[in-house]
Design an enzyme around this catalytic site. Structure first.
Site, short mmCIF file in Angstrom:
data_model
loop_
_atom_site.label_atom_id
_atom_site.label_comp_id
_atom_site.label_asym_id
_atom_site.label_seq_id
_atom_site.Cartn_x
_atom_site.Cartn_y
_atom_site.Cartn_z
CG MET A 188 -0.38 0.03 2.52
SD MET A 188 -1.57 -0.14 3.90
CE MET A 188 -3.11 0.29 3.23
CB CYS A 189 1.52 4.01 -1.83
SG CYS A 189 0.42 4.07 -3.25
NE ARG A 190 -2.28 11.64 0.26
CZ ARG A 190 -3.26 12.21 -0.43
NH1 ARG A 190 -3.46 11.91 -1.69
NH2 ARG A 190 -4.05 13.09 0.15
N GLY A 238 -2.51 4.21 -4.19
CA GLY A 238 -2.41 2.97 -4.94
C GLY A 238 -1.49 2.96 -6.14
CG MET A 253 -1.88 4.50 3.94
SD MET A 253 -2.23 3.24 5.21
CE MET A 253 -2.63 4.26 6.61
#
Length: 109
Positions: free
Chosen positions: A57-59, A61, A85
């Site tokens: 995961m990141c902010r 996608g 997130m």
């Protein structure tokens, strides 16, 4: 994979930058910023173990989708957490922040 269905005991790899991580993250997630994934690949494989899926995961996608492609090409079972997130927060999934890892209310994701 939708954030709401990531298993509570699943291995999460957070590829956001340090300041994003500090603002709010999933407790127990492995934090390796995207730019360090190749250099820290051995650390990641040690955390994964045999046959364990990695939820990346990141902010939102985008970065995690790129890392997921790399991990799959390396033979790991990896899936992107759609929406990152932001989706995790919207799904009401737990997060922590702050220097001691405790929840502090509103997160700047």
């Amino acid at each position: 994979m939708e954030a709401a269905v990531v298993p509570a005991d699943g291995l999460l790899l957070d590829v956001r930058e340090d300041n994003e991580w500090a603002a709010g993250h999933v407790e127990g997630a492995l934090h390796i910023p995207m730019g360090q994934v190749v250099a820290r690949f051995d650390e990641l494989t040690a955390a994964v173990g045999e046959g364990r899926r990695v939820h990346v995961m990141c902010r939102v996608g985008g970065r995690s989708a790129q890392v997921t492609q790399y991990l799959v090409a390396q033979g790991l079972d990896a899936v992107n957490v759609d929406g990152g997130m932001l989706a995790w927060d919207a799904a009401g999934r737990p997060m922590v922040s702050g220097p001691d890892g405790t929840a502090e209310g509103a997160f700047v994701l």
